[in-house]
Write an enzyme that holds these catalytic residues in place. Structure first.
Site, PDB file in Angstrom:
ATOM      1  N   ASP A 104       0.649   4.040   1.504  1.00  0.00           N
ATOM      2  CA  ASP A 104       1.619   4.812   2.628  1.00  0.00           C
ATOM      3  C   ASP A 104       2.646   4.421   3.161  1.00  0.00           C
ATOM      4  OD1 ASP A 104      -0.760   3.006   3.505  1.00  0.00           O
ATOM      5  OD2 ASP A 104      -0.776   3.793   5.398  1.00  0.00           O
ATOM      6  N   HIS A 105       2.829   2.703   2.914  1.00  0.00           N
ATOM      7  CA  HIS A 105       3.706   2.390   3.127  1.00  0.00           C
ATOM      8  C   HIS A 105       5.112   2.287   2.639  1.00  0.00           C
ATOM      9  CE1 HIS A 105       1.862   0.315   7.293  1.00  0.00           C
ATOM     10  NE2 HIS A 105       0.860   1.194   6.473  1.00  0.00           N
ATOM     11  N   HIS A 112       0.705  -0.968  -0.201  1.00  0.00           N
ATOM     12  CA  HIS A 112      -0.278  -0.004   0.185  1.00  0.00           C
ATOM     13  C   HIS A 112       0.649   1.354  -0.495  1.00  0.00           C
ATOM     14  CE1 HIS A 112      -4.227  -1.814   1.203  1.00  0.00           C
ATOM     15  NE2 HIS A 112      -3.514  -1.728  -0.016  1.00  0.00           N
TER      16      HIS A 112
END
Length: 316
Positions: free
Chosen positions: A67-68, A65
């Site tokens: 945001d990682h 994802h």
């Protein structure tokens, strides 16, 4: 060992908090830095931290994802400009290599250090003489992994009285005994390391989970860990929302810590609906009602990893 949180927000950054990245600084153990996830803005956060990209040895990606991982291409591209010219290994789920290589190719980025990419589906992903890192699949909308970092037990300290009994004085022989090698005295007697060393020093265990809702693999990953880093995206009044979006609440994180008999729980990955520290306090209070030794992850603060108190078994 010390943990350093470069981002503690879920989904998108806010003015107060960046998205996920966690540094594990191991200067005494191996003079190295490991990163867990690399959300957008991670390299900028590092500029305001005591962490050094010249020490960066490994990056462990929990899942893909944005945001990682959206900070990964930029960090890899500019690492050398901050003194990072030694080999670097990135570990992650299937798709990690394609993401990195496609980005590097399309942006015509050229690295002047060796980059190794290791994709995995769990199990032991790294091991050497000092550490072993294991991964297991969690329960999220895409494949998301948790990592268990185990420092192997180290030899005990040399016992001065026992050394004196053999007539040994400081010198190269001490180093050989510390390395686990037996030595032969002039008298013909063999001195084994266990004859002069104290009890082995227990290594640390740190568990860092990717995004997940409660699932079976959390407990074996976290069992008897000194520190568990667990997401707590929502307060428990939003448990249904957390379950729907494959996340955990503060109480669910605390229940996992208690069940696994960990030493300390550090909660992170907070929803942006909680704007500041004051609004995060109810999450902390909820968790501490279940597992008292809980803290909120603070960005730009070194958190020493300390041994948990020995206990007999996990709680029921």
């Amino acid at each position: 060992m010390e943990l350093y949180f470069l981002g503690t927000n879920a989904g998108v950054p806010t003015l107060q908090r960046n998205v996920t990245s966690i540094g594990l600084r191991m200067l005494d153990e191996r003079r190295a830095l490991w990163l867990f996830d690399c959300g957008e803005g991670t390299q900028h956060q590092i500029l305001s931290s005591p962490l050094k990209l010249s020490k960066l040895e490994k990056i462990f990606i929990t899942h893909l994802h944005g945001d990682h991982v959206f900070g990964l291409p930029g960090l890899l591209s500019s690492r050398a400009y901050q003194g990072g010219t030694t080999p670097l290994t990135v570990y992650g789920p299937p798709g990690t290599e394609r993401m990195i290589k496609t980005t590097m190719e399309l942006s015509q980025s050229h690295l002047n250090y060796d980059l190794n990419i290791v994709e995995h589906t769990g199990g032991i992903v790294f091991e050497d003489d000092s550490f072993v890192v294991e991964a297991a699949l969690l329960e999220h909308r895409i494949d998301s992994y948790g990592y268990r970092v185990t420092e192997k037990d180290r030899p005990g300290s040399l016992d001065p009285a026992k050394l004196a009994a053999y007539g040994l004085k400081p010198g190269p022989l001490f180093g050989r005994l510390k390395r686990g090698e037996p030595i032969l005295l002039d008298s013909g007697e063999t001195v084994r390391p266990e004859d002069v060393l104290g009890a082995p020093k227990r290594g640390m265990v740190i568990t860092i989970l990717g995004d997940t809702r409660p699932c079976a693999n959390v407990q074996p990953l976290a069992l008897n860990a000194d520190v568990l880093v667990h997401e707590a995206t929502f307060m428990h009044d939003l448990a249904d929302t957390a379950h729907e979006y494959y996340h955990s609440t503060s109480i669910e994180a605390a229940e996992a810590a208690r069940a696994a008999n960990v030493g300390q729980l550090i909660m992170t990955h907070f929803s942006s609906r909680y704007k500041d520290e004051e609004q995060l306090q109810p999450l902390l209070e909820e968790a501490k009602s279940i597992f008292p030794n809980t803290r909120l992850a603070d960005e730009h603060q070194l958190i020493p990893v300390v041994h948990r108190e020995q206990d007999s078994s996990p709680s029921d």
